[in-house]
Design an enzyme around this catalytic site. Structure first.
Site, PDB file in Angstrom:
ATOM      1  N   GLN A 298      -3.411   2.338   9.635  1.00 56.45           N
ATOM      2  CA  GLN A 298      -2.050   2.465   9.083  1.00 56.45           C
ATOM      3  C   GLN A 298      -1.136   3.256  10.028  1.00 56.45           C
ATOM      4  O   GLN A 298       0.076   3.049  10.042  1.00 56.45           O
ATOM      5  CB  GLN A 298      -2.082   3.156   7.708  1.00 56.45           C
ATOM      6  CG  GLN A 298      -2.678   2.317   6.592  1.00 56.45           C
ATOM      7  CD  GLN A 298      -4.160   2.553   6.419  1.00 56.45           C
ATOM      8  OE1 GLN A 298      -4.856   2.940   7.349  1.00 56.45           O
ATOM      9  NE2 GLN A 298      -4.656   2.313   5.223  1.00 56.45           N
TER      10      GLN A 298
ATOM     11  N   ARG B 136      -6.606  -0.405  -7.783  1.00 59.18           N
ATOM     12  CA  ARG B 136      -7.058   0.627  -6.826  1.00 59.18           C
ATOM     13  C   ARG B 136      -7.240   1.931  -7.609  1.00 59.18           C
ATOM     14  O   ARG B 136      -6.400   2.263  -8.453  1.00 59.18           O
ATOM     15  CB  ARG B 136      -6.052   0.827  -5.674  1.00 59.18           C
ATOM     16  CG  ARG B 136      -6.071  -0.302  -4.655  1.00 59.18           C
ATOM     17  CD  ARG B 136      -5.318   0.066  -3.391  1.00 59.18           C
ATOM     18  NE  ARG B 136      -6.130   0.814  -2.450  1.00 59.18           N
ATOM     19  CZ  ARG B 136      -5.641   1.375  -1.329  1.00 59.18           C
ATOM     20  NH1 ARG B 136      -4.362   1.294  -1.051  1.00 59.18           N
ATOM     21  NH2 ARG B 136      -6.432   2.030  -0.509  1.00 59.18           N
TER      22      ARG B 136
ATOM     23  N   ASN C 244      -6.136  12.248   0.133  1.00 61.96           N
ATOM     24  CA  ASN C 244      -5.254  11.436   0.977  1.00 61.96           C
ATOM     25  C   ASN C 244      -6.154  10.623   1.911  1.00 61.96           C
ATOM     26  O   ASN C 244      -7.388  10.779   1.920  1.00 61.96           O
ATOM     27  CB  ASN C 244      -4.280  12.324   1.763  1.00 61.96           C
ATOM     28  CG  ASN C 244      -3.182  11.504   2.435  1.00 61.96           C
ATOM     29  OD1 ASN C 244      -2.571  10.642   1.815  1.00 61.96           O
ATOM     30  ND2 ASN C 244      -2.949  11.744   3.712  1.00 61.96           N
ATOM     31  N   LYS C 245      -5.532   9.762   2.702  1.00 54.28           N
ATOM     32  CA  LYS C 245      -6.271   8.857   3.591  1.00 54.28           C
ATOM     33  C   LYS C 245      -7.377   9.596   4.340  1.00 54.28           C
ATOM     34  O   LYS C 245      -7.160  10.693   4.843  1.00 54.28           O
ATOM     35  CB  LYS C 245      -5.284   8.214   4.569  1.00 54.28           C
ATOM     36  CG  LYS C 245      -5.867   7.213   5.543  1.00 54.28           C
ATOM     37  CD  LYS C 245      -6.681   6.119   4.901  1.00 54.28           C
ATOM     38  CE  LYS C 245      -5.935   5.365   3.837  1.00 54.28           C
ATOM     39  NZ  LYS C 245      -6.817   4.498   3.007  1.00 54.28           N
TER      40      LYS C 245
ATOM     41  N   ASP D 181      -2.436  10.913  -2.226  1.00 51.18           N
ATOM     42  CA  ASP D 181      -2.629   9.848  -3.213  1.00 51.18           C
ATOM     43  C   ASP D 181      -2.863  10.406  -4.607  1.00 51.18           C
ATOM     44  O   ASP D 181      -2.619   9.732  -5.606  1.00 51.18           O
ATOM     45  CB  ASP D 181      -3.794   8.945  -2.817  1.00 51.18           C
ATOM     46  CG  ASP D 181      -3.338   7.998  -1.727  1.00 51.18           C
ATOM     47  OD1 ASP D 181      -3.202   8.444  -0.577  1.00 51.18           O
ATOM     48  OD2 ASP D 181      -3.067   6.824  -2.046  1.00 51.18           O
TER      49      ASP D 181
ATOM     50  N   ARG E 187       0.839  -1.196   0.000  1.00 52.15           N
ATOM     51  CA  ARG E 187       0.000   0.000   0.000  1.00 52.15           C
ATOM     52  C   ARG E 187       0.879   1.254   0.000  1.00 52.15           C
ATOM     53  O   ARG E 187       2.099   1.150   0.079  1.00 52.15           O
ATOM     54  CB  ARG E 187      -0.953  -0.030   1.206  1.00 52.15           C
ATOM     55  CG  ARG E 187      -0.211  -0.411   2.476  1.00 52.15           C
ATOM     56  CD  ARG E 187      -0.747   0.197   3.686  1.00 52.15           C
ATOM     57  NE  ARG E 187      -0.717   1.622   3.642  1.00 52.15           N
ATOM     58  CZ  ARG E 187       0.384   2.352   3.857  1.00 52.15           C
ATOM     59  NH1 ARG E 187       1.557   1.797   4.115  1.00 52.15           N
ATOM     60  NH2 ARG E 187       0.321   3.661   3.814  1.00 52.15           N
ATOM     61  N   GLY E 188       0.188   2.416  -0.052  1.00 50.04           N
ATOM     62  CA  GLY E 188       0.919   3.672  -0.152  1.00 50.04           C
ATOM     63  C   GLY E 188       1.062   4.021  -1.627  1.00 50.04           C
ATOM     64  O   GLY E 188       1.473   3.170  -2.431  1.00 50.04           O
ATOM     65  N   ALA E 189       0.723   5.251  -1.981  1.00 43.85           N
ATOM     66  CA  ALA E 189       0.620   5.620  -3.400  1.00 43.85           C
ATOM     67  C   ALA E 189       1.901   5.318  -4.204  1.00 43.85           C
ATOM     68  O   ALA E 189       1.838   4.602  -5.214  1.00 43.85           O
ATOM     69  CB  ALA E 189       0.227   7.092  -3.513  1.00 43.85           C
TER      70      ALA E 189
HETATM   71  O1  MRU Z   1      -4.908   3.062   1.641  1.00 39.67           O
HETATM   72  P1  MRU Z   1      -3.433   3.328   1.744  1.00 39.67           P
HETATM   73  O2  MRU Z   1      -2.829   2.810   2.996  1.00 39.67           O
HETATM   74  O3  MRU Z   1      -2.696   2.900   0.498  1.00 39.67           O
HETATM   75  O4  MRU Z   1      -3.344   4.916   1.808  1.00 39.67           O
HETATM   76  C1  MRU Z   1      -2.090   5.524   1.888  1.00 39.67           C
HETATM   77  C2  MRU Z   1      -2.169   6.988   2.082  1.00 39.67           C
HETATM   78  O5  MRU Z   1      -3.223   7.577   2.113  1.00 39.67           O
HETATM   79  C3  MRU Z   1      -0.879   7.741   2.136  1.00 39.67           C
HETATM   80  O6  MRU Z   1      -1.010   8.875   2.945  1.00 39.67           O
HETATM   81  C4  MRU Z   1      -0.497   8.165   0.705  1.00 39.67           C
HETATM   82  O7  MRU Z   1      -0.462   7.059  -0.146  1.00 39.67           O
HETATM   83  C5  MRU Z   1       0.781   8.866   0.646  1.00 39.67           C
HETATM   84  S1  MRU Z   1       2.079   7.778   1.131  1.00 39.67           S
HETATM   85  C6  MRU Z   1       3.459   8.033   0.571  1.00 39.67           C
END
Ligand code: MRU
Length: 338
Positions: free
Chosen positions: A184, A86, A235-236, A225, A49-51
């Site tokens: 997370q 995603r 973002n999250k 993201d 996970r993470g963009a």
């Molecule tokens: O659903 P996730 O855990 O993939 O979401 C991640 C986030 O929202 C992060 O803040 C975002 O990807 C930036 S991380 C470098």
């Protein structure tokens, strides 16, 4: 073919392994990705996970597929399935587009995927250098979700900035939002901070207003993201809450992201597709500790994985190539910097 090692992904000689992030922090289990379907499942279930990381991971899965002998139509079908795994993090679409834009050959795909990995490491370093100066000795910083080495091929976006400040000798302390519903912050950011020896305090998301009112927070750093052309960003879920609270309490609010997260096709945040996830994630919680649901089974649930923060709430966007400062809600030079 290179050996590529990051905190949660390893690739060498066409072999691909990921650290299952759903099992952290108590179990560190590496899974071998043998087929594209394995990676699609890992991305959907947030094992990866993470963009930035999902872009890099998808690229490496395609490099493996090409190495394993896929023909062009198999490769393009897999690329499309990965691209659809995603919807919000535009780094995923960016990485896939980079891999399909030239004539198909194993060598070209592998070289491009490896380049995307190494570029992400470099982008993280650049963001960290650009952002570190916004953190002073003695600061208390609030962050949301996980934006560190687990979310990128390098040291991270927002958490990378924080780590850089700590590594440069600044005595800092981090408040970590637990980040409901998938935790997370509580599971992953705490794990990283423990490993780095950075002092932190875990809070529930709904305690942020209280600690800001007590004057405990000097600045807030979050990742993104997808950033729209006007500076709004997804973002999250819960990031927007923090931005509103930051404005009210006069706390600087920074968005840290590489250029691979900017989507100039999205004019504003209204154009960003937001992933909706399963209701069970909100009805209860699931992890290596087990699964529990406390809400009534059939009850209505709203579970968007991301929210959109409007540009007027952002103090500055810390990018790899520049820092864009917002003045009275107007963005200076954002588009020009691309
Ligand atoms: O659903 P996730 O855990 O993939 O979401 C991640 C986030 O929202 C992060 O803040 C975002 O990807 C930036 S991380 C470098």
């Amino acid at each position: 073919m290179k050996n590529l090692n990051a905190l949660s992904i390893r690739y060498s000689e066409g072999e691909l392994w990921i650290l299952d992030q759903t099992l952290l922090p108590h179990k560190e289990v590496w899974i071998e990705i043998k087929k594209t379907e394995d990676m699609i499942e890992a991305i959907k279930k947030l094992k990866v996970r993470g963009a930035p990381l999902i872009g890099v991971a998808a690229a490496l899965a395609l490099a493996k597929l090409a190495t394993d002998g896929a023909n062009e139509s198999e490769f393009l079908r897999a690329a499309k399935e990965l691209r659809d795994s995603r919807p919000t993090a535009v780094n995923l679409m960016y990485a896939i587009d980079q891999l399909i834009k030239f004539d198909y050959s194993v060598e070209a795909v592998v070289a491009k995927a490896e380049q995307l990995f190494l570029e992400d490491v470099d982008l993280c370093e650049r963001m960290a250098r650009n952002g570190e100066k916004f953190i002073s000795d003695g600061d208390n910083i609030l962050t949301h979700c996980n934006t560190g080495g687990l979310a990128t091929a390098g040291i991270g976006t927002a958490l990378g900035v924080i780590k850089k400040a700590f590594d440069s000798g600044k005595k800092i302390h981090v408040y970590v939002d637990e980040t409901r519903p998938l935790l997370q912050g509580g599971r992953l950011t705490t794990w990283e901070l423990e490993n780095y020896g950075i002092p932190y305090t875990l809070i529930c998301d709904n305690m942020a207003a209280n600690i800001m009112a007590q004057g405990k927070i000097n600045s807030i750093f979050v990742g993104a993201d997808r950033i729209a052309a006007n500076g709004d960003f997804a973002n999250k879920t819960g990031t927007y809450n923090l931005a509103v609270l930051a404005k009210y309490h006069g706390v600087p609010f920074y968005c840290v992201a590489p250029y691979t997260t900017i989507d100039f096709e999205c004019v504003s945040g209204d154009d960003i597709p937001i992933e909706m996830r399963e209701s069970s994630e909100v009805r209860g919680v699931k992890g290596n500790f087990g699964q529990i649901e406390w809400a009534p089974k059939g009850g209505s649930v709203y579970n968007p994985a991301f929210d959109v923060t409007p540009k007027k709430l952002v103090t500055a966007w810390i990018l790899d190539r520049s820092v864009e400062v917002s003045t009275e809600g107007k963005l200076v030079n954002f588009v020009k910097s691309k």
